[in-house]
Design an enzyme around this catalytic site. Structure first.
Site, PDB file in Angstrom:
ATOM      1  N   GLY A   2      18.308 -10.340 -29.842  1.00  0.00           N
ATOM      2  CA  GLY A   2      19.519  -9.604 -30.200  1.00  0.00           C
ATOM      3  C   GLY A   2      19.976 -10.101 -31.557  1.00  0.00           C
ATOM      4  CG  HIS A   5      32.979 -15.768 -20.520  1.00  0.00           C
ATOM      5  ND1 HIS A   5      33.881 -16.498 -21.267  1.00  0.00           N
ATOM      6  CD2 HIS A   5      32.545 -14.781 -21.329  1.00  0.00           C
ATOM      7  CE1 HIS A   5      33.975 -15.959 -22.476  1.00  0.00           C
ATOM      8  NE2 HIS A   5      33.175 -14.918 -22.536  1.00  0.00           N
TER       9      HIS A   5
HETATM   10  P1  A3D Z   1      26.054  -6.442 -31.028  1.00  0.00           P
HETATM   11  O1  A3D Z   1      26.509  -6.743 -32.408  1.00  0.00           O
HETATM   12  O2  A3D Z   1      26.104  -5.048 -30.532  1.00  0.00           O
HETATM   13  O3  A3D Z   1      24.549  -6.989 -30.897  1.00  0.00           O
HETATM   14  C1  A3D Z   1      23.745  -6.797 -29.780  1.00  0.00           C
HETATM   15  C2  A3D Z   1      22.323  -6.571 -30.264  1.00  0.00           C
HETATM   16  O4  A3D Z   1      21.466  -6.479 -29.125  1.00  0.00           O
HETATM   17  C3  A3D Z   1      22.159  -5.263 -31.054  1.00  0.00           C
HETATM   18  O5  A3D Z   1      21.649  -5.520 -32.350  1.00  0.00           O
HETATM   19  C4  A3D Z   1      21.183  -4.471 -30.206  1.00  0.00           C
HETATM   20  O6  A3D Z   1      20.291  -3.659 -30.974  1.00  0.00           O
HETATM   21  C5  A3D Z   1      20.439  -5.568 -29.472  1.00  0.00           C
HETATM   22  N1  A3D Z   1      19.754  -5.085 -28.275  1.00  0.00           N
HETATM   23  C6  A3D Z   1      20.148  -4.148 -27.386  1.00  0.00           C
HETATM   24  N2  A3D Z   1      19.209  -3.947 -26.450  1.00  0.00           N
HETATM   25  C7  A3D Z   1      18.188  -4.784 -26.752  1.00  0.00           C
HETATM   26  C8  A3D Z   1      16.931  -5.034 -26.144  1.00  0.00           C
HETATM   27  N3  A3D Z   1      16.536  -4.389 -25.053  1.00  0.00           N
HETATM   28  N4  A3D Z   1      16.135  -5.956 -26.729  1.00  0.00           N
HETATM   29  C9  A3D Z   1      16.509  -6.620 -27.853  1.00  0.00           C
HETATM   30  N5  A3D Z   1      17.695  -6.421 -28.455  1.00  0.00           N
HETATM   31  C10 A3D Z   1      18.519  -5.514 -27.926  1.00  0.00           C
HETATM   32  O7  A3D Z   1      26.855  -7.324 -29.956  1.00  0.00           O
HETATM   33  P2  A3D Z   1      27.348  -8.838 -30.153  1.00  0.00           P
HETATM   34  O8  A3D Z   1      26.305  -9.587 -30.881  1.00  0.00           O
HETATM   35  O9  A3D Z   1      28.740  -8.837 -30.625  1.00  0.00           O
HETATM   36  O10 A3D Z   1      27.378  -9.314 -28.613  1.00  0.00           O
HETATM   37  C11 A3D Z   1      26.170  -9.481 -27.914  1.00  0.00           C
HETATM   38  C12 A3D Z   1      26.428  -9.809 -26.441  1.00  0.00           C
HETATM   39  O11 A3D Z   1      27.017 -11.101 -26.343  1.00  0.00           O
HETATM   40  C13 A3D Z   1      27.399  -8.852 -25.730  1.00  0.00           C
HETATM   41  O12 A3D Z   1      26.956  -8.608 -24.409  1.00  0.00           O
HETATM   42  C14 A3D Z   1      28.702  -9.615 -25.734  1.00  0.00           C
HETATM   43  O13 A3D Z   1      29.560  -9.211 -24.693  1.00  0.00           O
HETATM   44  C15 A3D Z   1      28.182 -11.024 -25.527  1.00  0.00           C
HETATM   45  N6  A3D Z   1      29.108 -12.085 -25.937  1.00  0.00           N
HETATM   46  C16 A3D Z   1      29.288 -13.099 -25.061  1.00  0.00           C
HETATM   47  C17 A3D Z   1      30.135 -14.148 -25.381  1.00  0.00           C
HETATM   48  C18 A3D Z   1      30.339 -15.260 -24.415  1.00  0.00           C
HETATM   49  O14 A3D Z   1      31.098 -16.156 -24.655  1.00  0.00           O
HETATM   50  C19 A3D Z   1      29.603 -15.264 -23.159  1.00  0.00           C
HETATM   51  C20 A3D Z   1      30.798 -14.147 -26.611  1.00  0.00           C
HETATM   52  C21 A3D Z   1      30.577 -13.101 -27.499  1.00  0.00           C
HETATM   53  C22 A3D Z   1      29.714 -12.077 -27.135  1.00  0.00           C
END
Ligand code: A3D
Length: 313
Positions: free
Chosen positions: A9, A175
């Site tokens: 990701g 969380h």
């Molecule tokens: P975002 O910027 O949308 O990035 C997610 C990436 O995942 C995108 O670039 C997508 O293309 C990629 N992706 C989607 N499906 C696939 C796949 N099958 N294989 C490989 N890559 C894929 O989101 P973000 O970076 O802001 O957040 C990512 C995740 O982390 C989300 O689920 C958030 O809710 C989570 N998150 C968790 C916390 C915690 O403290 C637990 C904090 C912040 C974000």
């Protein structure tokens, strides 16, 4: 010997974690994303900052998991993030599918790696990753508590007008809104915050910590927090790669600790070269224990939803 961290990701959290890991000189980084060109582009950009930042880390990007071969740690951030009005649990259906695909690929190329889960709903995707990977419990765990405590610490420091790093704190539980910040175990340079702040202020800070993620989502509108989450990821990765054995709140599979079993929940854990090396059991008051139980029930109910969606986990 070079160490390698793969990040699945290359979105906001993944790319920012890559930046921190490279700039802190922790490891080489392999970035993977399903969107064609995204991980390659971000890796190239990050590589070009190396001469200025002064590190010699290798940073690769690809749609293929081949670049993850030989990873010491794999951080999973692939998935959808929250938009205003959504809870983390609303992401369950779509992110479970993404995590399942990711884990299958990771296990094939990096069967010895330590898995650090980040995709929400965190405690449930970590459970899913544990079940699907077949890895031992010590090698599958989730980042959330370091972020939640960082928020708690930042708010305490602001209230006291003191250096944020002097504030130590502990947050237990899932969380989400049921997380359990522990003012009794929170200190500033060794001084319990209960001696420095009045009860009403502490209560307000606890509440703001619980809503810490949502507060940011409301401002950003199109996504959720990523700078502090990436800092938290880098700190956990550092503790593993340098075998620092830091005690960090981590989502781990409980096997009877705190009177709970078969559920992933945030608790203080020793993180070292072998992953989760020990879970620390704190003495809790009746109210704290009850709040932790409630949090566990919430995580369990989300796992039950996963089962209703047809997942055999
Ligand atoms: P975002 O910027 O949308 O990035 C997610 C990436 O995942 C995108 O670039 C997508 O293309 C990629 N992706 C989607 N499906 C696939 C796949 N099958 N294989 C490989 N890559 C894929 O989101 P973000 O970076 O802001 O957040 C990512 C995740 O982390 C989300 O689920 C958030 O809710 C989570 N998150 C968790 C916390 C915690 O403290 C637990 C904090 C912040 C974000």
């Amino acid at each position: 010997m070079r160490v390698k961290v793969s990040i699945i990701g290359a979105g906001q959290v993944g790319a920012t974690a890559a930046l921190r890991i490279a700039e802190q000189d922790l490891a080489d980084v392999a970035l993977v994303d399903v969107v064609k060109g995204l991980a390659r582009g971000k890796a190239l950009d990050l590589r070009q900052s190396a001469p200025v930042e002064g590190h010699a880390r290798r940073i690769e990007g690809s749609e293929s998991y081949r670049i993850c071969k030989g990873s010491d740690v794999v951080v999973v951030t692939a998935g959808v993030a929250r938009k205003p009005g959504m809870s983390r649990d609303d992401l369950l259906q779509i992110n479970a599918k993404i995590v399942a695909e990711v884990i299958e690929n990771v296990v094939a190329v990096a069967p010895e790696a330590i898995l650090l889960m980040v995709t929400n709903p965190l405690d449930v995707t970590t459970y899913l990753a544990y079940k699907l990977s077949g890895f031992p419990r010590s090698r599958v765990f989730g980042m959330a508590g370091v972020l939640d405590t960082a928020r708690f610490r930042a708010f305490i420091a602001e209230a006291l007008n003191t250096a944020p790093e002097d504030v130590q704190a502990m947050v237990l539980g899932g969380h989400g809104d049921t997380m359990v910040p522990l003012p009794r175990y929170s200190t500033v340079s060794g001084i319990p915050i209960t001696q420095l702040l009045d009860r009403k202020v502490i209560r307000a800070i606890v509440q703001r910590t619980r809503q810490g993620g949502a507060e940011i989502v409301k401002y950003l509108k199109t996504g959720s927090a990523y700078y502090a989450p990436a800092s938290a990821i880098a700190q956990m990765v550092a503790s593993i790669l340098k075998d620092q054995k830091r005690i960090l709140p981590t989502s781990v599979l409980l096997t009877g600790q705190y009177g709970l079993r078969n559920v992933f929940l945030g608790v203080p854990a020793v993180l070292g070269a072998r992953g989760v090396e020990k879970v620390i059991e704190l003495q809790l008051s009746v109210a704290e224990r009850k709040a932790l139980k409630r949090s566990a029930e919430h995580v369990r109910s989300t796992v039950a939803q996963l089962k209703q969606l047809g997942w055999e986990v």
